[in-house]
Scaffold this motif. Structure first.
Motif, short mmCIF file in Angstrom:
data_model
loop_
_atom_site.label_atom_id
_atom_site.label_comp_id
_atom_site.label_asym_id
_atom_site.label_seq_id
_atom_site.Cartn_x
_atom_site.Cartn_y
_atom_site.Cartn_z
N THR A 60 -8.96 -2.32 -2.88
CA THR A 60 -8.10 -3.00 -1.90
C THR A 60 -7.64 -4.35 -2.43
N THR A 61 -6.58 -4.81 -1.84
CA THR A 61 -6.08 -6.15 -2.15
C THR A 61 -5.83 -6.87 -0.84
N ASP A 62 -6.27 -8.10 -0.76
CA ASP A 62 -6.06 -8.89 0.45
C ASP A 62 -5.98 -10.36 0.06
N PRO A 66 -6.85 -10.92 -4.00
CA PRO A 66 -5.55 -10.32 -4.34
C PRO A 66 -5.57 -9.66 -5.72
N ARG A 67 -5.17 -8.38 -5.77
CA ARG A 67 -5.19 -7.63 -7.02
C ARG A 67 -4.04 -6.65 -7.07
N ILE A 68 -3.60 -6.32 -8.27
CA ILE A 68 -2.63 -5.25 -8.47
C ILE A 68 -3.41 -3.95 -8.62
N ARG A 69 -3.06 -2.96 -7.82
CA ARG A 69 -3.80 -1.70 -7.80
C ARG A 69 -3.15 -0.70 -8.75
N LEU A 70 -3.93 -0.26 -9.73
CA LEU A 70 -3.44 0.64 -10.77
C LEU A 70 -3.92 2.06 -10.49
N GLY A 71 -2.98 2.99 -10.32
CA GLY A 71 -3.33 4.39 -10.16
C GLY A 71 -3.59 5.01 -11.52
N VAL A 72 -4.78 5.59 -11.70
CA VAL A 72 -5.19 6.11 -13.00
C VAL A 72 -5.71 7.54 -12.85
N CYS A 103 -0.42 -1.12 -18.47
CA CYS A 103 -0.46 -1.71 -17.13
C CYS A 103 -1.35 -2.96 -17.10
N ILE A 104 -2.50 -2.88 -17.76
CA ILE A 104 -3.39 -4.04 -17.81
C ILE A 104 -2.72 -5.18 -18.58
N GLY A 105 -2.05 -4.82 -19.67
CA GLY A 105 -1.33 -5.84 -20.44
C GLY A 105 -0.27 -6.54 -19.62
N PHE A 106 0.42 -5.78 -18.79
CA PHE A 106 1.43 -6.39 -17.92
C PHE A 106 0.80 -7.36 -16.94
N VAL A 107 -0.30 -6.96 -16.31
CA VAL A 107 -0.96 -7.83 -15.33
C VAL A 107 -1.31 -9.18 -15.96
N ARG A 108 -1.71 -9.15 -17.22
CA ARG A 108 -2.16 -10.36 -17.91
C ARG A 108 -1.02 -11.11 -18.58
N SER A 109 0.20 -10.59 -18.51
CA SER A 109 1.31 -11.16 -19.26
C SER A 109 2.06 -12.23 -18.48
N ALA A 110 2.88 -12.98 -19.22
CA ALA A 110 3.71 -14.01 -18.60
C ALA A 110 4.83 -13.39 -17.78
N GLN A 111 5.15 -12.11 -18.06
CA GLN A 111 6.22 -11.43 -17.33
C GLN A 111 5.79 -11.04 -15.91
N ASN A 112 4.52 -11.03 -15.65
CA ASN A 112 4.02 -10.72 -14.31
C ASN A 112 4.27 -11.90 -13.39
N LYS A 113 5.25 -11.77 -12.52
CA LYS A 113 5.63 -12.87 -11.62
C LYS A 113 5.13 -12.63 -10.19
N SER A 114 4.22 -11.69 -10.02
CA SER A 114 3.78 -11.32 -8.67
C SER A 114 2.86 -12.36 -8.04
N ASP A 117 -3.08 -12.00 -10.63
CA ASP A 117 -3.50 -11.95 -12.03
C ASP A 117 -4.77 -11.13 -12.24
N ASP A 118 -5.13 -10.31 -11.27
CA ASP A 118 -6.29 -9.43 -11.38
C ASP A 118 -5.85 -8.01 -11.04
N TYR A 119 -6.65 -7.03 -11.40
CA TYR A 119 -6.30 -5.63 -11.17
C TYR A 119 -7.54 -4.84 -10.78
N CYS A 120 -7.32 -3.68 -10.20
CA CYS A 120 -8.39 -2.74 -9.90
C CYS A 120 -7.82 -1.34 -10.01
N PHE A 121 -8.69 -0.34 -10.00
CA PHE A 121 -8.28 1.04 -10.25
C PHE A 121 -8.40 1.90 -9.00
N VAL A 122 -7.46 2.83 -8.86
CA VAL A 122 -7.53 3.89 -7.87
C VAL A 122 -7.38 5.21 -8.62
N GLU A 123 -8.40 6.05 -8.60
CA GLU A 123 -8.30 7.33 -9.32
C GLU A 123 -7.48 8.32 -8.51
N VAL A 124 -6.48 8.90 -9.16
CA VAL A 124 -5.61 9.91 -8.54
C VAL A 124 -5.60 11.14 -9.43
#
Length: 345
Positions: A60-62, A66-72, A103-114, A117-124
């Motif tokens: 979850t993100t709240d 706050p985290r970007i949720r990555l579907g893996v 996806c992880i590289g994007f979260v950590r990059s300067a291009q991520n303007k969201s 700056d953290d992420y977590c996984f959702v298995e699909v």
């Protein structure tokens, strides 16, 4: 032409009368497939479609976290897979793979303007991934997903991250040069359920190159094909060795990764069935925000690919790393496409 013969439950059968792609013109058939990039058929008969998501693996993100949720995925090496069960590498994250790394590289990059700056996984899995994306469970789908016409119509997609070729692997019955499957009346064709490979075989006719391959195997009177749906790519080698299936159809890099560590008794043939462009799929309303956030996330992810991966001064290092990740299984077409994408304004 191979025609749909009968449907018995979840099993698909075909019968053959005349190949729709003869061997002398197989290259022309492959060229047509390359132009269309992906074979898209309406899903009809096949495995039951489910949209259930394992709630124990929902992150979850709240406001407090706050985290970007990555579907893996658990079973789509070398693109997206669970590390803890398969021990394919010793990374610190429980999931790894080429697309996951992007996806992880994007979260950590300067291009991520969201602002996240953290992420977590959702298995699909193949049956739940789009439900997770559209239902607000994930922000980025980081698997082995073909950006088909239908996907592009419903979701935002990144620039092409890979170009996969659906190929064939099957148990060798004789010397390497002997492509015959023997005197069998029924050929059992295994596919991963709820994937593009299965969808390609859920039509009234089989792809022409597959027909030509079967004819070239000496099976002029094989009578019918039986489709066998597998719940997991990892099952394929054992089912081939046990004689439960004769052929396994999947994207070549996945086949190579699943066979890593011992494949002396299984021969992989790289017969093109379809060219499938992979992309990271982006939620329309990521982070629980509005559609504008989806537009911005797509633009920023593409900017990350252009500036950090495909840019002229970085693309060669990116190719070297990609060859290592994919064990050299890179389509030359994709290398050229990546270079072109790297000079987008």
């Amino acid at each position: 032409m191979v025609e749909f013969a009968s449907d018995q439950g979840d099993t698909m059968y075909w019968k053959t009368r005349q190949a729709s792609c003869e061997l002398p013109v197989l290259s022309k058939c492959a060229a047509m497939l390359a132009l269309t990039l992906a074979l898209t058929f309406t899903s009809g008969h096949g495995a039951t479609q489910t949209t259930e998501i394992d709630t124990s693996k929902i992150c979850t993100t709240d406001e407090k976290n706050p985290r970007i949720r990555l579907g893996v995925r658990e079973d789509a090496p070398p693109f997206s897979y669970e590390v803890t069960n398969r021990r394919l590498d010793q990374g610190s994250d429980p999931y790894s793979g080429y697309t996951v790394e992007l996806c992880i590289g994007f979260v950590r990059s300067a291009q991520n303007k969201s602002g996240l700056d953290d992420y977590c996984f959702v298995e699909v899995d193949p049956s739940s991934r789009l439900h997770a994306l559209g239902g607000g469970y994930i922000d980025l789908l980081c698997g082995a997903t073909t950006a088909s016409v239908d996907i592009r119509a419903e979701y935002r997609t990144s620039l092409m991250t890979y170009l996969a070729v659906s190929g064939l692997s099957y148990m060798r019955k004789g010397p390497v040069a002997d492509r015959s499957l023997g005197d069998q009346q029924m050929v059992r064709l295994g596919v991963r359920e709820d994937t593009t490979s299965q969808t390609d075989l859920t039509s009234e006719t089989l792809p022409g190159p597959l027909v030509a391959f079967l004819d070239s195997s000496g099976l002029k009177d094989y009578g019918a094909l039986k489709r066998v749906d597998l719940a997991d790519h990892w099952e394929a080698p054992k089912m081939l060795r046990d004689g439960a299936i004769d052929i396994y159809l999947a994207d070549r890099p996945i086949i190579e990764a699943v066979l890593a560590g011992g494949s002396e008794d299984i021969q992989v043939y790289n017969l093109p069935i379809a060219l499938q462009p992979y992309s990271v799929i982006i939620a329309g309303r990521p982070f629980g925000r509005d559609e504008r956030a989806g537009v911005e996330l797509q633009r920023n992810f593409d900017r990350f690919l252009i500036e950090e991966k495909f840019a002229p001064d970085k693309v060669d290092a990116y190719f070297d790393h990609l060859r290592e990740l994919l064990q050299g299984n890179i389509e030359p077409f994709f290398l050229e496409i990546a270079r072109v994408q790297g000079v987008f304004p």
